[in-house]
Write a protein that holds these residues in place. Sequence first.
Motif, short mmCIF file in Angstrom:
data_model
loop_
_atom_site.label_atom_id
_atom_site.label_comp_id
_atom_site.label_asym_id
_atom_site.label_seq_id
_atom_site.Cartn_x
_atom_site.Cartn_y
_atom_site.Cartn_z
N VAL A 536 0.77 -12.25 -1.66
CA VAL A 536 1.52 -11.23 -0.91
C VAL A 536 2.08 -10.26 -1.94
O VAL A 536 2.82 -10.66 -2.83
CB VAL A 536 2.65 -11.86 -0.07
N VAL A 539 6.72 -7.36 0.64
CA VAL A 539 7.35 -7.82 1.88
C VAL A 539 8.40 -6.79 2.28
O VAL A 539 9.23 -6.39 1.46
CB VAL A 539 8.01 -9.19 1.70
N GLU A 555 5.02 -0.99 6.44
CA GLU A 555 3.99 -2.02 6.27
C GLU A 555 2.60 -1.46 6.59
O GLU A 555 1.62 -1.71 5.85
CB GLU A 555 4.30 -3.22 7.19
N GLU A 566 3.55 -7.65 4.19
CA GLU A 566 4.05 -8.40 5.35
C GLU A 566 5.43 -7.88 5.73
O GLU A 566 6.17 -7.35 4.90
CB GLU A 566 4.14 -9.91 5.02
#
Length: 646
Positions: A536, A539, A555, A566
């Motif tokens: 990832v 975030v 996002e 995410e």
Amino acid sequence: MVVRDAEGRLRDLSWVPEADAVVEPVTADSEEGRSVIRHSCAHVLAQAVQQEFPEAKLGIGPPVKDGFYYDFQVDRPFTPEDLVVLERRMKQIIKGAQRFSRRVVESVEAAKAELAHEPFKLELVDLKSEVDDAEVMEVGGGELTIYDNVDPRSGETVWGDLCRGPHAPTTKHIPAFKLMRTAAAYWRGDQNNQQLQRIYGTAWESQEALDAHLELLAEAERRDHRKLGTELDLFSFPEEIGSGLAVFHPKGGIVRMEMENYSRQRHLAAGYSFVNSPHIAKGNLFQTSGHLDWYKDGMYPSMHLDEELDAEGNVRKPGQDYYLKPMNCPFHDLIFRSRGRSYRELPLRMFEFGSVYRYEKSGTIHGLTRVRGLTQDDAHIFCTEDQVQDELKSLLNFVLDLLRDFGLDDFYLELSTRNDEKYVGSDEIWQKATDALRTAAEESGLELVPDPGGAAFYGPKISVQARDALGRTWQMSTIQLDFNLPNAFDLEYSAADGSRQRPVMIHRVLFGSLERFFGVLTEHYAGAFPAWLSPVQVVGIPISDEQIPHVRRVEEALRLKGLRAELDASDDRMQKKIRTHTTQKVPFMLLAGAKDAEAGAVSFRFRDGSQINGVPVDKAVETIADWVQRRENASPTAELFPGLKD
């Protein structure tokens, strides 16, 4: 500590030469000096054990990398509480400044009489002409010697051990030590022999050096890829599948995919052709390649298949053995041989991410760094003999550059030469191959370390040894020069003059195996992978539900740039969300409160806790995309983005 004489032998400071001699001092902080301290500490341990456990029988106690061990026959396994007691006893012995006094035993019979109560030492005396290096340390090589520990006040011998030495002058020359752990061990490493109890310890030239070593061990434990693999949900080893056989979870699969994709990209640019081969093959293939003669112990057992029976149960068609492949090279030889080849095609560079299987002993399996099922980034280059030197130079530059791209940049080379008990081919061919590899290695300008007898059965190799963030060494890429397999498979190409010639074959793995390289990178980065490798990459964290639509748009913009982003819309408080994603080593966190949403901005939060507030969304997205596209290996921090503060 000790000295080195003119012949290179280490001597105790009590040694008196027969004539004037030039000697070289060996300092306590050198590798040899540390070995002397550690072997001396092993004697102190053995003395302490026999004082606390009078019935204990002595095995051997050599120095090893970063420490020492000693094996004992005792009535029960040692406990952690025993180690505390033994450390206390060892400190008393060291404080007593006992003198290590070397004594030559006049004969084997005299040694046996003196050691009648030590059955393992008696065996070493009988076998002293054929034991290994660790055991030679116990018996004294060409002569039998005993080191007595002498009380400095009374002059009495309080303990002694059969040993070659050398040792420190006194026990007070052991400045710092620690007992580490216990384990079971078999006498002389043979499982058919009696099981003993082994105590491992470490000893150093100062308390500061010991403390630094223990901190390094603690940091290595924190970075252990097996631990991080679970914490970061990267991979696992389900019992239902089998020992040494890993499965990669979605997050680990992304890291692996990025590794493979970048490697493919670089190989295509370097002129490699991609091939694929099956996981199993008939035994005859591995008979031809020599693996069944020289490598069968490292292969999984055969599968007997293809047998056909008639109605009466008689064999109408005999079966044959199939094996899981331990190597990809025989398959690539068959691809080369599948049609006529011309010198104009050479060098022909074949590349495959090939899954291979090796039956590693259960005691040697270790997470991803020693597995039974592995994926090799395997290349085989077929070239003319005249092309060998240029190809080796190009290969070495290629593998070093790609390793640097992944953040490893501290290298030395190892040259593995022929094992005289396990090889095929003539002396002339081996010498030619070894000389070619040595030339390529020396021209690289890197340190070259010899590895006598470390070659595979078909040819010598250069291996790239890389140091990680903790200074530990890992074997990475290997380049092997092989004149023998082309003979075994009768490989040929048409030369410019129309004659048929044998190609030379170069075996090359870059990562070693994807699994092992994954484990090494995990520990090198302590799980905080570079942003381009991170499962990832970004975030988005809204401070309240009102900012969720704004962060969702951020996002989406990140995903349009190909970034793995995410949105954390959970009910957790913002600080808990930040802690969670920091623990998961996410490189970029984008926070948004009411003012950010109103201004079309976000605030950057980094792994180290640094933060940059009020960055316009477009600028934030472009900054992250640029960082990832450049494949930066540094961990992002506020200091690395001064432009975001404008």
